[in-house]
Design a protein around this motif. Structure first.
Motif, short mmCIF file in Angstrom:
data_model
loop_
_atom_site.label_atom_id
_atom_site.label_comp_id
_atom_site.label_asym_id
_atom_site.label_seq_id
_atom_site.Cartn_x
_atom_site.Cartn_y
_atom_site.Cartn_z
N ALA A 146 0.86 -1.19 0.00
CA ALA A 146 0.00 0.00 0.00
C ALA A 146 0.89 1.23 0.00
N TYR A 147 0.28 2.36 -0.36
CA TYR A 147 0.97 3.64 -0.30
C TYR A 147 0.02 4.65 0.34
N ILE A 148 0.49 5.86 0.51
CA ILE A 148 -0.27 6.91 1.18
C ILE A 148 -0.91 7.80 0.13
N ASP A 149 -2.17 8.16 0.35
CA ASP A 149 -2.85 9.08 -0.57
C ASP A 149 -3.46 10.24 0.21
N ARG A 154 -6.27 13.31 4.79
CA ARG A 154 -7.38 14.18 5.22
C ARG A 154 -8.16 13.58 6.37
N VAL A 155 -8.42 12.28 6.30
CA VAL A 155 -9.14 11.61 7.40
C VAL A 155 -8.30 11.65 8.67
N ALA A 156 -7.00 11.41 8.53
CA ALA A 156 -6.12 11.37 9.70
C ALA A 156 -5.99 12.73 10.37
N ALA A 220 -13.36 3.73 9.42
CA ALA A 220 -13.51 3.50 10.86
C ALA A 220 -12.19 3.08 11.50
N TRP A 221 -11.39 2.27 10.79
CA TRP A 221 -10.10 1.85 11.34
C TRP A 221 -9.16 3.06 11.49
N ILE A 222 -9.19 3.97 10.54
CA ILE A 222 -8.34 5.16 10.62
C ILE A 222 -8.77 6.02 11.81
N ARG A 223 -10.06 6.12 12.02
CA ARG A 223 -10.54 6.90 13.17
C ARG A 223 -10.13 6.25 14.49
N LEU A 224 -10.15 4.90 14.54
CA LEU A 224 -9.72 4.22 15.76
C LEU A 224 -8.23 4.48 16.02
N LEU A 225 -7.42 4.39 14.98
CA LEU A 225 -6.00 4.70 15.15
C LEU A 225 -5.80 6.13 15.66
N VAL A 287 0.59 7.74 9.41
CA VAL A 287 -0.20 8.91 9.01
C VAL A 287 -0.98 9.47 10.20
N THR A 288 -1.50 8.59 11.05
CA THR A 288 -2.29 9.06 12.20
C THR A 288 -1.42 9.40 13.41
N ARG A 289 -0.11 9.28 13.27
CA ARG A 289 0.82 9.54 14.39
C ARG A 289 0.50 8.65 15.60
N THR A 290 0.33 7.37 15.36
CA THR A 290 0.06 6.41 16.42
C THR A 290 1.34 5.63 16.72
N PHE A 291 1.68 5.49 17.98
CA PHE A 291 2.91 4.83 18.42
C PHE A 291 2.81 3.34 18.10
#
Length: 364
Positions: A146-149, A154-156, A220-225, A287-291
């Protein structure tokens, strides 16, 4: 080559809906970044090959979902008809993600379909053993799963970049663990169980679900992260390699079941011989800055232990200590900010960069 080339993306989708975010992203990212006309074609439904012939594409990209059709004769025939309908002058790219399954048939197809470029997530050290040079009339290029788009970014952005403001100490999701992942499948499940136990013991809030429970669709997974200070994980991949295609995926028992052993034709890989690669989850966490607390590995050369993630030994004996580091907010914040700058803000791992480089190589 025409000034405005036409690209045809072949995929096969009749299953889960909505698609997992990263899978949809992988298939349709070409729409935003390909320098020409692009058409998406689902070979999972009946079609007339004349449609493809009339399109007259300059480039045919075969997605991993279409290549998975080799598991069944009907699906394989549909893919072969679609590729054969493209003009001989069209350049052909294949991008498998499941090379540990039915590898022999995949290699045969790559030759029969006159593939020009193979995109693989495999470690380059494994290329010659999976695709022997003598039988390889195509070029190989490493590609991430995968890559980043921009939509992901925007969601993150809705999440607080400040870890101290996030309510969840640790999160994780794991699908049902199939036998054909071998020891890697055990690790995918065990890291979640150990993270949940750490949270219970310390009175920390966790959002961990195993064996396909608590499934999250869309963003939803991005929001959880984005609501979590830490996430656990392991590289994607398998400890079993199935050249002959003898593993019955639909009937494979979970590894937790007693008495399951792989067929004699299946290679039980260990250590550096395993199929391992960066997972979309690892980029999403950056992207979400999650440790990230991860089982130590190569992570496709993208993530570096101690720099972008907190490493854990394969026996998970130090996972509690690694999760404790997420409680040191100054340390954790510095790591996630560094990961964001080097992995996300740099643009090195964006779909824009990947599509541009692949297109330049194959249409040069």
């Amino acid at each position: 080559m025409r000034n405005r080339p036409t690209a045809l993306v072949l995929y096969n989708w009749r299953g889960q809906w909505p698609m997992r975010r990263w899978e949809r992203q992988r298939i349709f990212a070409w729409k935003a970044h390909f320098p020409g006309r692009i058409v998406f074609f689902n070979v999972g439904f009946p079609f007339d090959p004349a449609w493809i012939t009339a399109l007259d594409p300059d480039l045919v990209l075969i997605d991993a979902t279409a290549l998975a059709a080799r598991y069944a004769a009907r699906g394989s025939n549909a893919l072969e008809r679609a590729v054969a309908a493209a003009p001989a002058r069209a350049r052909r790219i294949a991008a498998p993600l499941d090379e540990f399954l039915s590898l022999r048939r995949l290699r045969e197809f790559l030759v029969e379909a006159r593939i020009d470029l193979l995109l693989t997530a495999l470690d380059p050290a494994l290329w010659d053993s999976f695709y022997p040079v003598a039988d390889r009339p195509y070029a190989i290029r490493r590609m991430l799963t995968a890559y980043i788009d921009e939509p992901l970014i925007r969601v993150a952005r809705r999440a607080s970049p400040d870890l101290a403001r996030r309510p969840i100490a640790v999160s994780y999701r794991a699908w049902e663990t199939p036998a054909w992942l071998g020891e890697m499948g055990v690790l995918k499940r065990e890291v979640g169980l150990r993270a949940a136990a750490w949270a219970r013991a310390g009175g920390h809030r966790a959002d961990v679900a195993m064996d396909g429970e608590g499934r999250l669709a869309g963003d939803a997974w991005i929001r959880l992260l984005g609501a979590s200070r830490a996430v656990v994980g392991v590289e994607g991949g398998s400890s079993l390699i199935d050249p002959a295609g003898d593993l019955a995926l639909a009937e494979a028992a979970p590894l937790s079941g007693a008495g399951w052993t792989p067929p004699p034709s299946v290679i039980v890989a260990t250590g550096s011989a395993e199929v391992r690669a960066l997972s979309p989850r690892h980029l999403e966490a950056a992207v979400t800055r999650t440790f990230q607390v991860l089982v130590e590995g190569d992570y496709s050369g993208v993530l570096e232990a101690g720099t972008h993630y907190q490493p854990v030994g394969r026996d998970l004996s130090d996972i509690e200590a690694a999760l404790d580091r997420s409680r040191d907010l100054a340390y954790a914040q510095a790591m996630v900010d560094r990961s964001y700058q080097e992995i996300v803000a740099s643009g090195r791992y964006s779909w824009r960069t990947a599509v541009r480089e692949i297109t330049a190589q194959v249409l040069a």
